[in-house]
Structures are given as C-alpha cells and as structure tokens.
Design a protein around this motif. Structure first.
Motif, mmCIF file in Angstrom:
data_model
loop_
_atom_site.group_PDB
_atom_site.id
_atom_site.type_symbol
_atom_site.label_atom_id
_atom_site.label_comp_id
_atom_site.label_asym_id
_atom_site.label_seq_id
_atom_site.Cartn_x
_atom_site.Cartn_y
_atom_site.Cartn_z
ATOM 1 N N UNK A 1 40.412 40.308 40.380
ATOM 2 C CA UNK A 1 41.401 40.259 39.303
ATOM 3 C C UNK A 1 42.796 39.916 39.827
ATOM 4 N N UNK A 2 42.862 38.914 40.696
ATOM 5 C CA UNK A 2 44.103 38.536 41.359
ATOM 6 C C UNK A 2 44.378 37.065 41.062
ATOM 7 N N UNK A 3 45.449 36.782 40.330
ATOM 8 C CA UNK A 3 45.745 35.411 39.921
ATOM 9 C C UNK A 3 46.548 34.635 40.958
ATOM 10 N N UNK A 4 46.850 35.233 42.105
ATOM 11 C CA UNK A 4 47.537 34.487 43.148
ATOM 12 C C UNK A 4 46.561 33.855 44.131
ATOM 13 N N UNK A 5 45.265 34.104 43.952
ATOM 14 C CA UNK A 5 44.260 33.527 44.838
ATOM 15 C C UNK A 5 43.604 32.332 44.156
ATOM 16 N N UNK A 6 43.074 31.438 44.974
ATOM 17 C CA UNK A 6 42.376 30.281 44.415
ATOM 18 C C UNK A 6 41.023 30.634 43.850
#
Length: 452
Positions: free
Chosen positions: A330-335
């Motif tokens: 749930x991390x939107x900074x990862x691709x």
C-alpha cells in the motif's frame, strides 16, 4: 465455413450491421486496417494487409534501414488477418450500424505474425497456459481533457467545463470537477456499455481536467482490446463535446503525467484460486518471485512501458511517477505497489506504464517479467517502508535511447518474445527518436537563439 465464422455472421446480421471496420494494432498502438461493407466482409476469407504496416512509426514512416530488411518478406507479400469473434465492438457514433472487429494476423503458412502486438500478448499468455496458470489484470487509464487546438506549437490547455471556466489549482478526487464534464461522461459510459467495455470508477486526478477510469479485472487479452477501443471511444466522444483528449504520458509542463497502472494476479487455471496468497492470507512464494521478476526484467522491457521520448518526461525528478522498481505494501511511492486487499484479491500494481503505451505490449511485458520471476524463482528486494524516492539502487533508464540499449542486450526477451519482434520494435522506436531529434523545440529558440 467454421462454426465460429458462422456464429460471427449470424451475430452481425442479427444486429443489422452494415459496415465493418477491420482493425489491427501496429507497434505504436495506432489502429490500421480497412473499412468493408458487410457483404464483402463475409464473402472474403480474411482481410489482407501488407506486413510492413506493423513497422510504421507514429509519424507514418516505414523503417527502411537495410539492417532490418530481413524482418519483412522480400517480395512484400500480404499477411492474412482473421477476425476474432470475441473482439467485436459496436461503434455507437457511426452514421450507420457499424462494428469494429479486431483481427489476428498470420503469414501465408498460417503462422502468427511475430511483429503483431496482439500476437505478442497471446504468446506470453500461452506461457501461462502451459503452466496451468491464468493471469488476471485490471488496468487504470489516466488522461487529460484539453482545449481543442490545431496548432501543435501551442501548449496544451485545460478546457472550459459547463461553468464556462477552466480548472485552477489541484482538484484530486473532486466530484464537482468531474461534474463539469457530466454530459461528456454520460456519453462515454453509455457508449462503453453498448460496446460491453468493463468500466468501473471515474475519478479526477491531480492535473487540470486530468481523469482516471478504472476497468473491472478480467482476461488480459480482452482488457487490452477494451483499452484500445476505449481510447477510440474517448476521442469520438470528446469531439462531440468540443474538447479533446490526450493519452500522452506528459502533456503539460509541471503537471502530473498520465499512467496506465496495471493490477495483476495469477489464478490456478483449473480451480480459479489466487496463487499469490497462501491459505493463511499471507503472500505466497510465487507472488514474491513474481515481484522479483518485475524488478529484474522491467529495466529491459521499459520501452514497452514507456515507448516515446515524451514518456520519459513523466519520470523526471520531483514528479508523481515512481522512478524505481521497488515494492511495498500500500505504498504509492514504489513502482510495484501491493494494495491492501483480501487474500482472494492479492495482487501487485505495476505503476510504471504510461497511458501512451500500447496496451497489448505493456500488459505482455508486465506479465512476462512476472512469469520469468516465477520460473526462475527470483527473490525480490526487501519491501520499502516509507518513501521509496530516495532509494536509487533500483532506478530505471532515464531516456528512451538508454532503455532501447538495455532491451537490445537482453537475450531472454528475444527468446520469449521473438527475435523479429524485439528487433522490429527497437527499429521503430529508434526511427521515431531520430524524427524527434530533427525538430527544433521552443526551448532551444527561447534560450539559445540570441544567447549562444
């Protein structure tokens, strides 16, 4: 006449179709083909097109470098294009009853044409079938609504909504900002329902008049077809409402880019069980290997996710797009994001593809990376906690030239996607980049004309 062809004829006649748009996708995603009256379409044993159209650039140029002559038959023979009965789409905007039918392409010996993007995806899906697996995907398409303009030298601007005003400021997830274009989206949803496109939610993204439409999860080939038809539908609908739409990856300076996020999971072909989750709901080893494959092979397949020079403007520093192949929950900074979900919906979201990517090729590339991870049992890096932007050990090529070099060096891609496809795709993209370099930009005139 085979039963499938007979069923196709019966269906078209029942719907009163008078005209057929016979379509294939070229490498850049441009729809090419012929328009045929229904009787002529039914009388012919497939449509014939020169195979060379699959090597056309986005500017319409044919790759003519002698290094690539071997990719096409020396005699310039036609390829045979046969309609897929599962890829019939009515065109509600047409003046008379018309259907677009997506075709598969074959050579004169009946072999699938390697240069065809749809065949590339089918080739990858065959790898899964052989293992008893079935990929499930759910794309998210971002795009900008824009003012209509006939001058490509002018910057793209946001259109006026029903209030008579253009957007200002950030309107992420604003319902009222979407309501500004209610009449347009009423047509879009109505037309997509007629075409049996599986649209889900509509949201406003961060840019001015930037929208995102999500698709229901389902079969990878069907979803690639649907995205192709959806782009066409959006262009037709916006033209009726005096605005335009663009799927460029980075159409406006200093505004967010547009992506085609692809959620993906893998089911057991027999039972339908999601193979990415263990019985206790935890991530399976197969899932972790899938992520490992995406991490290892995405740098080599990046031109299929970011196919144009403009695509890489979306990856510039301090932009919203993740310029990495890190992963995290749930991390939107990862691709590679793993959304919070039930075990049955355990999946990874590939956030790297741009909205300008050919959907057949972007989905094929993502699924191939994951497949290679599973069969090679590739372990992923540790998941990222917090922001991934500062981690640079898994960064990607930052230009189309560098990305094509990495793709060209990867023997594994040639083995699984075919030497002819990889060579042809690289040739087309290099020709497009050569054409781009011939154009003098406004930046050069502004800062160099009177200063150097």
């Amino acid at each position: 006449m085979t039963s499938s062809v007979g069923q196709l004829e019966q269906r078209l006649k029942q719907q009163g179709i008078a005209e057929i748009e016979c379509m294939v996708s070229d490498l850049t995603g441009v729809a090419r083909g012929k328009i045929s009256p229904i009787n002529k379409f039914l009388d012919e044993d497939g449509m014939r097109l020169p195979e060379g159209i699959l090597l056309l650039t986005v500017t319409g140029d044919l790759v003519k470098d002698e290094d690539y002559y071997h990719l096409l038959d020396e005699a310039g023979v036609d390829m045979i294009c046969r309609p897929d009965p599962n890829a019939i789409f009515l065109l509600p905007w047409a003046l008379e009853p018309t259907a677009m039918i997506i075709h598969d392409t074959f050579d004169r010996l009946g072999n699938p044409v390697e240069l065809s993007p749809r065949n590339v995806l089918k080739r990858v899906l065959g790898l899964y079938t052989d293992k008893g697996w079935k990929p499930v995907v759910a794309p998210e398409m971002e795009f900008y609504l824009t003012k209509r303009s006939i001058d490509p030298d002018l910057p793209i601007e946001a259109p006026e909504g029903r209030s008579g005003r253009s957007e200002s400021g950030r309107q992420s997830f604003s319902i009222e900002a979407v309501n500004e274009f209610d009449a347009l989206f009423d047509d879009v949803y109505s037309w997509c329902e007629i075409q049996c496109l599986g649209l889900d939610t509509l949201v406003h993204e961060g840019g001015p008049a930037q929208m995102e439409i999500n698709f229901h999860h389902g079969d990878a080939l069907s979803l690639a077809d649907q995205i192709t038809v959806f782009k066409r539908t959006m262009r037709e609908a916006t033209s009726r409402h005096d605005v335009s739409v663009t799927f460029m990856a980075k159409p406006i300076t200093d505004e967010p880019g547009s992506a085609m996020h692809i959620h993906q999971s893998v089911q057991d072909l027999t039972t339908g069980r999601n193979l990415f989750a263990n019985e206790d709901g935890s991530m399976s080893d197969l899932f972790l290997h899938y992520i490992g494959g995406l991490q290892k092979y995405t740098p080599m397949t990046l031109p299929m996710f970011a196919p144009n020079v403009n695509s890489f403007r979306r990856f510039l520093p301090d932009t919203c797009a993740p310029v990495n192949v890190e992963w995290g929950a749930d991390n939107r900074t990862v691709g590679l994001r793993v959304p919070a979900a039930s075990p049955a919906a355990m999946r990874v979201e590939n956030r790297l593809p741009g909205a300008d990517a050919n959907p057949y090729l972007a989905i094929a590339a993502s699924l191939l990376c994951g497949y290679l991870g599973m069969i090679e049992r590739i372990a992923p890096s540790a998941p990222v906690q917090g922001r991934a932007n500062e981690r640079c050990n898994l960064r990607l090529p930052t230009t189309i030239e560098d990305a094509l070099v990495q793709m060209e060096k990867c023997a594994v891609l040639k083995e699984y996607l075919g030497h002819k496809f990889v060579q042809g795709y690289i040739a087309v993209k290099r020709k497009e980049h050569e054409n781009y370099l011939r154009v003098i930009s406004p930046w050069e005139r502004e800062f160099l004309q009177l200063s150097v």
